[in-house]
Write a protein that holds these residues in place. Structure first.
Motif, PDB file in Angstrom:
ATOM      1  N   ALA A 188      52.047  19.462  37.425  1.00  0.00           N
ATOM      2  CA  ALA A 188      52.892  20.610  37.757  1.00  0.00           C
ATOM      3  C   ALA A 188      53.903  20.255  38.832  1.00  0.00           C
ATOM      4  O   ALA A 188      55.067  20.706  38.779  1.00  0.00           O
ATOM      5  CB  ALA A 188      52.019  21.783  38.202  1.00  0.00           C
ATOM      6  N   MET A 189      53.487  19.468  39.819  1.00  0.00           N
ATOM      7  CA  MET A 189      54.432  19.044  40.854  1.00  0.00           C
ATOM      8  C   MET A 189      55.569  18.220  40.264  1.00  0.00           C
ATOM      9  O   MET A 189      56.725  18.353  40.675  1.00  0.00           O
ATOM     10  CB  MET A 189      53.704  18.239  41.929  1.00  0.00           C
ATOM     11  N   LYS A 235      57.198  26.713  45.355  1.00  0.00           N
ATOM     12  CA  LYS A 235      56.840  25.737  44.325  1.00  0.00           C
ATOM     13  C   LYS A 235      55.447  25.158  44.548  1.00  0.00           C
ATOM     14  O   LYS A 235      54.744  24.824  43.586  1.00  0.00           O
ATOM     15  CB  LYS A 235      57.885  24.613  44.281  1.00  0.00           C
ATOM     16  N   ALA A 239      52.556  25.323  41.799  1.00  0.00           N
ATOM     17  CA  ALA A 239      51.822  24.148  41.340  1.00  0.00           C
ATOM     18  C   ALA A 239      50.322  24.347  41.492  1.00  0.00           C
ATOM     19  O   ALA A 239      49.533  23.935  40.626  1.00  0.00           O
ATOM     20  CB  ALA A 239      52.279  22.907  42.105  1.00  0.00           C
ATOM     21  N   CYS A 242      49.212  26.508  38.717  1.00  0.00           N
ATOM     22  CA  CYS A 242      49.216  25.735  37.474  1.00  0.00           C
ATOM     23  C   CYS A 242      47.984  24.841  37.377  1.00  0.00           C
ATOM     24  O   CYS A 242      47.393  24.686  36.297  1.00  0.00           O
ATOM     25  CB  CYS A 242      50.480  24.892  37.388  1.00  0.00           C
TER      26      CYS A 242
END
Length: 516
Positions: A188-189, A235, A239, A242
């Motif tokens: 995800a990152m 973000k 992440a 996610c």
């Protein structure tokens, strides 16, 4: 007010329908008990004795006396050893309602599927109504139903995953969940730093709109701010979410891969069914690549091929086809669900065939448990199959409605429906809000009025109305269409990606395991 009244009427009618019909009609029960599923029954002790050559024990005088007094535990247990290679034909029986109501997680499974059906009906009726009577700066109540379905699906997936952390025998499964969470966190990152000209996430526009709207709202309330959170913090939490969602999808994806592999084995003589099974497995991958701009949107809506005067699709047609494909994938998966579940129930017969290849002996209790345990976990497996699909479907429905898309875009172009969720463009500028007009709004003054109303308890209705007014104004002003479109679009795409990635990993494992 009339639209809100109609929404409340639809909601109240559906609540009444759930209360009246759910005890008598259940889609979840129909899937398990009316689609021809057959379960395997374990043989009786007498049949195992005769097939295994085990003589029937004759109780001695002392044991007879104990049995007469009800103290013969050893004799009453009826445990004996049989060869593992015993030749026993398992009988089959149709799955009936009286058999499944006692299974583990049946209540949760029934509630999730039935409630998702009712929520889908509410959504369809609301969409039809809003097509003729569009919303005007009001909250779409069908989104509350969709949000509840998403919450229930995540809750059940979480409870199934937590089981691996509560048992001391599930060390391997527990480690796999943790590793999957970390791997998906890393993936995800990487995904979140990909340029949006490659991966169409919409997060950049979503963050810019959210930051501008929130900063504007806080400034209007006398609290100057450049934004509630930085982009890197947003973000990071995205992440993290996610990674957690990937860990929840790990074992459902592996289970789906196992059932798909077995279904292809049992349907070897039916080419049409094999094509449908492979199509249902590949379709999530097609959904994933539809968010990759160079090979989907740019190829279909921008590029003009030789001999043509315009691209293959218009942008609004592409968006609608992408939404309709999601619904098609879920419908196909649920249509093939009985085949997948039957392949799981057939594991009882496969276990006995594998047991015949082993040497040694086994107790009759362990032999019967190997067969009955498959049916005992039927609802758990069904949840692992259905919950991710339901989650993906209702995230897509929320993405469609709150993102301003239209189901009719395949026929004609319709603009972004900004009225379904407030857009920042419709918000009055700060100077217009501070001119002392009627309806001025200050968060500090509102908080003081809320505190006075609550402490005096003279008008509880005023307190709740004021709180609802503040919350609704904040939601409508800060969460614009671009915000919903970006975050829900990314959540939808990530759900498809993790579902296909874990299923593909399971297929690779099954192919390697069968070769070795």
């Amino acid at each position: 007010q009339a639209v809100l009244g109609a929404q409340l009427v639809i909601t109240l009618v559906m609540v009444s329908v759930i209360q009246k019909l759910s005890p008598h009609y259940s889609f979840a029960k129909w899937l398990l008990c009316r689609t021809g599923l057959q379960r395997y029954l374990h043989p009786t002790d007498d049949e195992l004795r005769s097939r295994g050559g085990v003589p029937k024990e004759k109780p001695s005088k002392g044991s007879r006396h104990k049995l007469a007094n009800g103290t013969g535990a050893a004799a009453g247990s009826g445990q004996f050893h049989i060869p593992r290679s015993i030749e026993v034909e398992l009988e089959t029986s149709p799955v009936l309602e009286r058999d499944v109501v006692h299974l583990r997680y049946f209540t949760e499974y029934q509630w999730l599927l039935d409630f998702s059906v009712y929520a889908g009906i509410v959504y369809v009726i609301s969409e039809l109504f809003h097509y003729y009577y569009p919303l005007r700066q009001e909250i779409n109540l069908s989104m509350v139903w969709c949000l509840l379905v998403v919450f229930f699906a995540l809750k059940l997936l979480s409870s199934l995953t937590v089981l691996y952390f509560q048992s001391d025998e599930s060390i391997g499964e527990r480690s796999m969940v943790i590793v999957a969470c970390l791997v998906y966190l890393l993936v995800a990152m990487v995904v979140l730093i990909v340029d949006e000209r490659i991966l169409e996430t919409g997060l950049e526009d979503a963050y810019a709109s959210f930051n501008a709207s929130a900063s504007k709202f806080l400034t209007e309330q006398g609290l100057p701010s450049s934004g509630p959170a930085s982009k890197i913090v947003v973000k990071f939490f995205l992440a993290l979410g996610c990674g957690l969602l990937g860990s929840l999808f790990t074992f459902p994806g592996l289970r789906m891969a196992k059932m798909h592999w077995d279904s292809l084995k049992y349907c070897r003589g039916n080419r049409v069914l094999q094509v449908l099974l492979n199509l249902s497995f590949v379709l999530p991958f097609i959904l994933v690549i539809l968010w990759i701009r160079p090979i989907s949107r740019d190829y279909l809506t921008v590029r003009v091929f030789q001999g043509m005067h315009q691209p293959l699709l218009k942008p609004h047609v592409f968006e609608t086809l992408r939404l309709l494909l999601v619904v098609f994938v879920v419908v196909v998966r649920f249509a093939l669900m009985p085949i997948y579940l039957q392949s799981y129930l057939n594991l009882a017969h496969d276990k006995i065939l594998d047991l015949r290849k082993e040497a040694g002996r086994i107790t009759n209790v362990e032999f019967k448990q190997k067969i009955s345990s498959i049916f005992y976990y039927l609802c758990v497996v069904t949840l692992q199959f259905a919950a991710p699909l339901i989650l993906c479907l209702y995230l897509t429905l929320m993405y469609k409605s709150l993102g301003g898309f239209s189901w009719a875009g395949i026929f004609w172009e319709s603009g972004v429906l900004q009225h379904e969720c407030a857009a920042g463009d419709d918000v009055e500028p700060p100077n217009a809000m501070s001119n002392g007009e009627e309806g001025d709004f200050n968060i500090l003054e509102s908080a003081q009025s809320l505190q006075a109303s609550f402490s005096s308890l003279k008008n509880v209705g005023t307190f709740f109305l004021s709180f609802a007014f503040i919350t609704t104004k904040w939601i409508l002003q800060v969460f614009s269409t671009e915000v919903y479109k970006g975050f829900l679009g990314f959540a939808t795409w990530w759900s498809y990606f993790t579902l296909f990635a874990t299923s593909s990993l399971g297929i690779v494992y099954q192919s390697y395991f069968n070769k070795t």
